[in-house]
Design a protein around this motif. Sequence first.
Motif, PDB file in Angstrom:
ATOM      1  N   PRO A 160    -100.821 -92.602  32.995  1.00  0.00           N
ATOM      2  CA  PRO A 160    -100.070 -92.434  34.234  1.00  0.00           C
ATOM      3  C   PRO A 160    -101.003 -91.847  35.290  1.00  0.00           C
ATOM      4  O   PRO A 160    -101.225 -90.647  35.319  1.00  0.00           O
ATOM      5  CB  PRO A 160     -98.944 -91.466  33.851  1.00  0.00           C
ATOM      6  N   ALA A 161    -101.605 -92.714  36.097  1.00  0.00           N
ATOM      7  CA  ALA A 161    -102.649 -92.252  37.018  1.00  0.00           C
ATOM      8  C   ALA A 161    -102.536 -92.941  38.364  1.00  0.00           C
ATOM      9  O   ALA A 161    -103.534 -93.279  38.998  1.00  0.00           O
ATOM     10  CB  ALA A 161    -104.023 -92.532  36.385  1.00  0.00           C
ATOM     11  N   PHE A 162    -101.304 -93.167  38.812  1.00  0.00           N
ATOM     12  CA  PHE A 162    -101.107 -93.828  40.110  1.00  0.00           C
ATOM     13  C   PHE A 162    -101.597 -92.919  41.225  1.00  0.00           C
ATOM     14  O   PHE A 162    -101.311 -91.718  41.225  1.00  0.00           O
ATOM     15  CB  PHE A 162     -99.618 -94.135  40.298  1.00  0.00           C
ATOM     16  N   ASN A 163    -102.321 -93.505  42.176  1.00  0.00           N
ATOM     17  CA  ASN A 163    -102.802 -92.738  43.325  1.00  0.00           C
ATOM     18  C   ASN A 163    -101.717 -92.740  44.406  1.00  0.00           C
ATOM     19  O   ASN A 163    -101.401 -93.791  44.963  1.00  0.00           O
ATOM     20  CB  ASN A 163    -104.089 -93.387  43.847  1.00  0.00           C
ATOM     21  N   PRO A 164    -101.137 -91.564  44.710  1.00  0.00           N
ATOM     22  CA  PRO A 164    -100.027 -91.547  45.671  1.00  0.00           C
ATOM     23  C   PRO A 164    -100.417 -91.987  47.079  1.00  0.00           C
ATOM     24  O   PRO A 164     -99.542 -92.286  47.910  1.00  0.00           O
ATOM     25  CB  PRO A 164     -99.553 -90.089  45.669  1.00  0.00           C
ATOM     26  N   ALA A 165    -101.729 -92.068  47.353  1.00  0.00           N
ATOM     27  CA  ALA A 165    -102.162 -92.552  48.674  1.00  0.00           C
ATOM     28  C   ALA A 165    -102.019 -94.075  48.790  1.00  0.00           C
ATOM     29  O   ALA A 165    -102.176 -94.635  49.877  1.00  0.00           O
ATOM     30  CB  ALA A 165    -103.612 -92.147  48.914  1.00  0.00           C
ATOM     31  N   THR A 166    -101.729 -94.731  47.680  1.00  0.00           N
ATOM     32  CA  THR A 166    -101.564 -96.185  47.700  1.00  0.00           C
ATOM     33  C   THR A 166    -100.404 -96.556  48.620  1.00  0.00           C
ATOM     34  O   THR A 166     -99.347 -95.925  48.568  1.00  0.00           O
ATOM     35  CB  THR A 166    -101.254 -96.692  46.264  1.00  0.00           C
ATOM     36  N   GLY A 167    -100.629 -97.586  49.430  1.00  0.00           N
ATOM     37  CA  GLY A 167     -99.601 -97.958  50.413  1.00  0.00           C
ATOM     38  C   GLY A 167     -98.333 -98.522  49.795  1.00  0.00           C
ATOM     39  O   GLY A 167     -98.272 -98.772  48.589  1.00  0.00           O
ATOM     40  N   ARG A 168     -97.342 -98.694  50.650  1.00  0.00           N
ATOM     41  CA  ARG A 168     -96.069 -99.290  50.220  1.00  0.00           C
ATOM     42  C   ARG A 168     -96.021-100.734  50.662  1.00  0.00           C
ATOM     43  O   ARG A 168     -96.689-101.115  51.630  1.00  0.00           O
ATOM     44  CB  ARG A 168     -94.895 -98.552  50.870  1.00  0.00           C
ATOM     45  N   VAL A 169     -95.193-101.521  49.996  1.00  0.00           N
ATOM     46  CA  VAL A 169     -95.000-102.916  50.393  1.00  0.00           C
ATOM     47  C   VAL A 169     -94.406-102.922  51.803  1.00  0.00           C
ATOM     48  O   VAL A 169     -93.381-102.276  52.052  1.00  0.00           O
ATOM     49  CB  VAL A 169     -94.047-103.636  49.406  1.00  0.00           C
ATOM     50  N   THR A 170     -95.075-103.616  52.707  1.00  0.00           N
ATOM     51  CA  THR A 170     -94.630-103.579  54.105  1.00  0.00           C
ATOM     52  C   THR A 170     -93.718-104.759  54.457  1.00  0.00           C
ATOM     53  O   THR A 170     -93.098-104.753  55.509  1.00  0.00           O
ATOM     54  CB  THR A 170     -95.844-103.566  55.048  1.00  0.00           C
ATOM     55  N   HIS A 171     -93.642-105.764  53.589  1.00  0.00           N
ATOM     56  CA  HIS A 171     -92.755-106.904  53.868  1.00  0.00           C
ATOM     57  C   HIS A 171     -91.297-106.507  53.629  1.00  0.00           C
ATOM     58  O   HIS A 171     -91.014-105.721  52.724  1.00  0.00           O
ATOM     59  CB  HIS A 171     -93.075-108.084  52.948  1.00  0.00           C
ATOM     60  N   THR A 172     -90.411-107.098  54.433  1.00  0.00           N
ATOM     61  CA  THR A 172     -88.986-106.871  54.181  1.00  0.00           C
ATOM     62  C   THR A 172     -88.560-107.741  52.989  1.00  0.00           C
ATOM     63  O   THR A 172     -89.233-108.730  52.657  1.00  0.00           O
ATOM     64  CB  THR A 172     -88.137-107.282  55.400  1.00  0.00           C
ATOM     65  N   PRO A 173     -87.434-107.400  52.362  1.00  0.00           N
ATOM     66  CA  PRO A 173     -86.949-108.259  51.266  1.00  0.00           C
ATOM     67  C   PRO A 173     -86.784-109.716  51.698  1.00  0.00           C
ATOM     68  O   PRO A 173     -87.104-110.634  50.942  1.00  0.00           O
ATOM     69  CB  PRO A 173     -85.610-107.614  50.887  1.00  0.00           C
ATOM     70  N   GLU A 174     -86.310-109.938  52.921  1.00  0.00           N
ATOM     71  CA  GLU A 174     -86.133-111.315  53.400  1.00  0.00           C
ATOM     72  C   GLU A 174     -87.482-112.042  53.470  1.00  0.00           C
ATOM     73  O   GLU A 174     -87.597-113.208  53.099  1.00  0.00           O
ATOM     74  CB  GLU A 174     -85.468-111.332  54.800  1.00  0.00           C
TER      75      GLU A 174
END
Length: 187
Positions: A160-174
């Motif tokens: 379990p070594a996820f880097n919290p600085a990793t971005g989020r998905v920027t696309h909308t669900p649509e």
Amino acid sequence: MKGTEAYQELLSVIGDEPVIHANGYICRESFSLKDREANFYMIGSMGLASSIGLGVALCKPEQKTIIFDGDGNVLMSMGTLAMIAAAAPKNLVHVVFDNQVYESTGSQRSLSNVIALEAVAKSSGYREAVKVTRKEEVKPVFEKLMQSEGPSFLLIKVEPAFNPATGRVTHTPEEIKARFMRALSNP
Ligand SMILES: Cc1ncc(C[n+]2csc(CCOP(=O)(O)OP(=O)(O)O)c2C)c(N)n1
Ligand SMILES: [Mg+2]
């Protein structure tokens, strides 16, 4: 091995195939490393990447479909393993990043330290079910499964070594849906 390292090994093998991602860090990790139209990110609903992947595999039998799943997601929808085994799509490769925790929500312990998910998949009726623990094994085992008849299950034990600085998905669900459908119709 870190999850990121496992993804990098897998990404070096993946071409145009659709990849259906489980929610949480699994989407974020893959999106940050290599966003692609053929990536379906299941943003909110836990446990459903596997059933979406099954549907895609059944509708597109001429190409491989890949699921990127997590241990917590698989435990939540264990019945889908039976559904996949019963439908038996030859073109489905189900990859599980097993960090033994629900890392996306604060690393609460999951049951995968005592429940061998690859054994559950195999006894459900997956054609192949393999566990790997070393980074060097990931690419050759995944390549072999991509060339063989499925349904196959690849469990990768990761830290379990996820880097919290990793971005989020920027696309909308649509947008995710529209681009994924475009990719499926233009393989
Ligand atoms: C139905 C539902 N329950 C709970 C959540 C909150 N949740 C989002 S991701 C996640 C953990 C998923 O665990 P796992 O599949 O092991 O992936 P990891 O986070 O470890 O990469 C949880 C509990 C949710 N999104 N939906
Ligand atoms: Mg997990």
